[in-house]
Design an enzyme around this catalytic site. Sequence first.
Site, mmCIF file in Angstrom:
data_model
loop_
_atom_site.group_PDB
_atom_site.id
_atom_site.type_symbol
_atom_site.label_atom_id
_atom_site.label_comp_id
_atom_site.label_asym_id
_atom_site.label_seq_id
_atom_site.Cartn_x
_atom_site.Cartn_y
_atom_site.Cartn_z
ATOM 1 C CE LYS A 205 -2.012 2.991 1.881
ATOM 2 N NZ LYS A 205 -1.824 4.417 1.485
ATOM 3 N N GLY B 136 6.252 5.829 8.210
ATOM 4 C CA GLY B 136 5.440 7.036 8.065
ATOM 5 C C GLY B 136 5.511 7.861 9.327
ATOM 6 C CB SER B 137 3.363 10.587 10.468
ATOM 7 O OG SER B 137 2.117 9.926 10.460
ATOM 8 C CB THR B 138 5.342 9.818 15.417
ATOM 9 O OG1 THR B 138 6.737 9.761 15.058
ATOM 10 C CG2 THR B 138 5.180 9.325 16.838
ATOM 11 N N GLY C 210 1.736 5.866 13.034
ATOM 12 C CA GLY C 210 2.430 4.708 13.603
ATOM 13 C C GLY C 210 1.840 4.279 14.931
ATOM 14 C CD GLU D 181 12.433 1.637 10.767
ATOM 15 O OE1 GLU D 181 12.814 2.709 11.266
ATOM 16 O OE2 GLU D 181 13.022 0.559 10.947
ATOM 17 C CB CYS E 86 12.835 9.534 8.546
ATOM 18 S SG CYS E 86 13.772 8.156 7.872
ATOM 19 C CD GLU F 282 9.968 13.847 10.758
ATOM 20 O OE1 GLU F 282 8.787 13.475 10.821
ATOM 21 O OE2 GLU F 282 10.907 13.088 10.458
HETATM 22 P P1 NAD Z 1 1.768 9.161 6.968
HETATM 23 O O1 NAD Z 1 1.905 8.524 8.286
HETATM 24 O O2 NAD Z 1 0.758 10.228 6.806
HETATM 25 O O3 NAD Z 1 1.439 8.093 5.848
HETATM 26 C C1 NAD Z 1 2.255 6.970 5.638
HETATM 27 C C2 NAD Z 1 1.429 5.874 5.006
HETATM 28 O O4 NAD Z 1 0.439 5.434 5.920
HETATM 29 C C3 NAD Z 1 0.675 6.285 3.753
HETATM 30 O O5 NAD Z 1 0.731 5.202 2.844
HETATM 31 C C4 NAD Z 1 -0.733 6.508 4.268
HETATM 32 O O6 NAD Z 1 -1.716 6.335 3.284
HETATM 33 C C5 NAD Z 1 -0.843 5.425 5.314
HETATM 34 N N1 NAD Z 1 -1.837 5.660 6.363
HETATM 35 C C6 NAD Z 1 -2.356 6.837 6.794
HETATM 36 N N2 NAD Z 1 -3.228 6.617 7.808
HETATM 37 C C7 NAD Z 1 -3.258 5.284 8.023
HETATM 38 C C8 NAD Z 1 -3.940 4.450 8.955
HETATM 39 N N3 NAD Z 1 -4.776 4.939 9.876
HETATM 40 N N4 NAD Z 1 -3.713 3.118 8.910
HETATM 41 C C9 NAD Z 1 -2.854 2.599 8.019
HETATM 42 N N5 NAD Z 1 -2.183 3.338 7.107
HETATM 43 C C10 NAD Z 1 -2.376 4.674 7.114
HETATM 44 O O7 NAD Z 1 3.236 9.671 6.635
HETATM 45 P P2 NAD Z 1 3.734 10.516 5.399
HETATM 46 O O8 NAD Z 1 3.314 11.926 5.631
HETATM 47 O O9 NAD Z 1 3.373 9.838 4.137
HETATM 48 O O10 NAD Z 1 5.317 10.363 5.559
HETATM 49 C C11 NAD Z 1 6.121 11.256 6.268
HETATM 50 C C12 NAD Z 1 6.536 10.667 7.591
HETATM 51 O O11 NAD Z 1 7.224 9.439 7.406
HETATM 52 C C13 NAD Z 1 7.511 11.542 8.338
HETATM 53 O O12 NAD Z 1 7.121 11.684 9.680
HETATM 54 C C14 NAD Z 1 8.822 10.805 8.270
HETATM 55 O O13 NAD Z 1 9.720 11.040 9.293
HETATM 56 C C15 NAD Z 1 8.372 9.402 8.245
HETATM 57 N N6 NAD Z 1 9.428 8.573 7.689
HETATM 58 C C16 NAD Z 1 10.088 7.699 8.513
HETATM 59 C C17 NAD Z 1 11.121 6.914 8.017
HETATM 60 C C18 NAD Z 1 11.868 5.945 8.882
HETATM 61 O O14 NAD Z 1 12.464 5.014 8.335
HETATM 62 N N7 NAD Z 1 11.877 6.063 10.172
HETATM 63 C C19 NAD Z 1 11.467 7.017 6.685
HETATM 64 C C20 NAD Z 1 10.787 7.917 5.886
HETATM 65 C C21 NAD Z 1 9.752 8.671 6.404
#
Ligand code: NAD
Length: 489
Positions: free
Chosen positions: A188, A240-242, A245, A262, A296, A393
Amino acid sequence: MTHHRPGHDLPWTRVDDLYVDGRWVPSTGTARLPVIDPATEEEWGSVPDATPSDVDAAMEAADRAFREGPWPRLTPTQRAEHLLRMADELEKRAEPLGWTNTRENGSPVAETSGAAANAAGILRHVASLAPGLEREDVRAFPAGGAESVVRREPVGPCVLIAPWNFPINLMVVKLAPALLAGCTAVLKPAESTPLSIRFVVEAAEAAGVPAGVVNLVTGGGAVGEALVRHPLTAKIAFTGSTAVGRRIGAAAGELLRPVTLELGGKSSAVVLPDADLDAMAAVLIRSSMRNSGQTCYISTRILAPAERYDEVVEMVTRTVAAARLGDPFDDDTVVGPLATAAQRDVVTGFLESAREEGARVTTGGRAVPGTGYFVEPTVLADVTPDMRVAREEIFGPVVTVLRYEGVDEAVAIANDTPFGLGGLVFSTDPDAAQAVAERMDTGSVGLNFFASNHAAPFGGRHDSGLGVEYGPEGLAAYLTYKTIHRRTG
Ligand code: NAD
């Protein structure tokens, strides 16, 4: 050189299908999500917003392939051969993959032209772990007379969810170990980067990965949530975002499903008093602004010793001011647009809060008026550890410079964040640098350079996540154990 902006010549722009059970199949619904070029604001593509029955079909395919298909029953070495072919197939698609990625999220071509090779490198590294998986692990009972065979089995159908900043790398780092382990997967991608990942699916198909092992659904958070909570899901890997997560972690806890998270970061670069600032300048843009600041584990808090504070601010300002902002299709562009309008607004909100809290802008500081989600590469000086820009962040081309008195204070400031992902130490004394790195409460630290290694674990502590990716430790997340005890003579 500026490449001609690819559009209709890219293989995928407006698509109405998902990849389920080895075939591209139309979505059962009509809802669509636009794909926007962040440099031009043009809607150049669109994908289906998957329906609950699309999600069911993908999970059922992954489950069937896991229970009945050949994939989990191949040997690790046979699966590794598929991964090696997949790496080659991905590299054949490097150019359209990179261009699609740049059109989706505005990452400069200098970054995305390496995306396929980077992913191929991950696949080849993971393939090299196959002999370790083949080895039979037999352990004697301490009292003798019996032994235990410890079997590592694939955990099952995995849901792999990636963000938009590195859509290929952050998916392949999950898919490759899942596949080597013998798992099946539903991918996804993020809603703004749903097209480039199709090259990965195509590479898997071309490499002979059997039907149902890799499936793709597109959509937003609701589709992600439906996959996470689906009854057939055996494991979740998320980047993705905290905030999201935490939500996924809560669902995984409730359902007792293994999960790898992550998440975000707020990493520090500790500049020790003996640091070579010219050497630091040479790596600074990559270490603090990679991918237009949307990485990140970049170190966006630069901690400078009080006695060299002005000198560090001057070097950082000069280096950031020289970073070329522009069209991501131009080979010379270092900083492109932010990936989405929403992300541009997040970053400009941080710039406003920095001014209100008394930070000093030494270069940049504004969104660029006109078309595209561009924000000027920015340096904020006189930042104190309590300011929002020092704690949260930003995820944009913004670097903060903080002052410290003595190495203990530097370590204290570095560790005073809810996150624990990356970090850097700049020093000409390797022992002093290592000593500071050992005191940093994060998952990884670079000494005078910014890097990650496919063979070594990468992950975050605290609000930066749970578990690790890369290396044999990353593979372990897709395995479950079974112990068979037997008598010996
Ligand atoms: P996000 O959390 O908004 O979305 C990430 C993914 O999760 C997307 O595919 C989104 O559609 C999906 N998603 C959203 N809500 C969901 C839910 N309730 N259940 C399941 N899936 C859901 O993050 P973003 O804005 O796309 O990415 C940026 C963030 O990612 C930043 O905070 C960044 O630090 C983090 N990031 C972390 C790493 C790492 O390895 N630690 C690497 C890259 C990015």
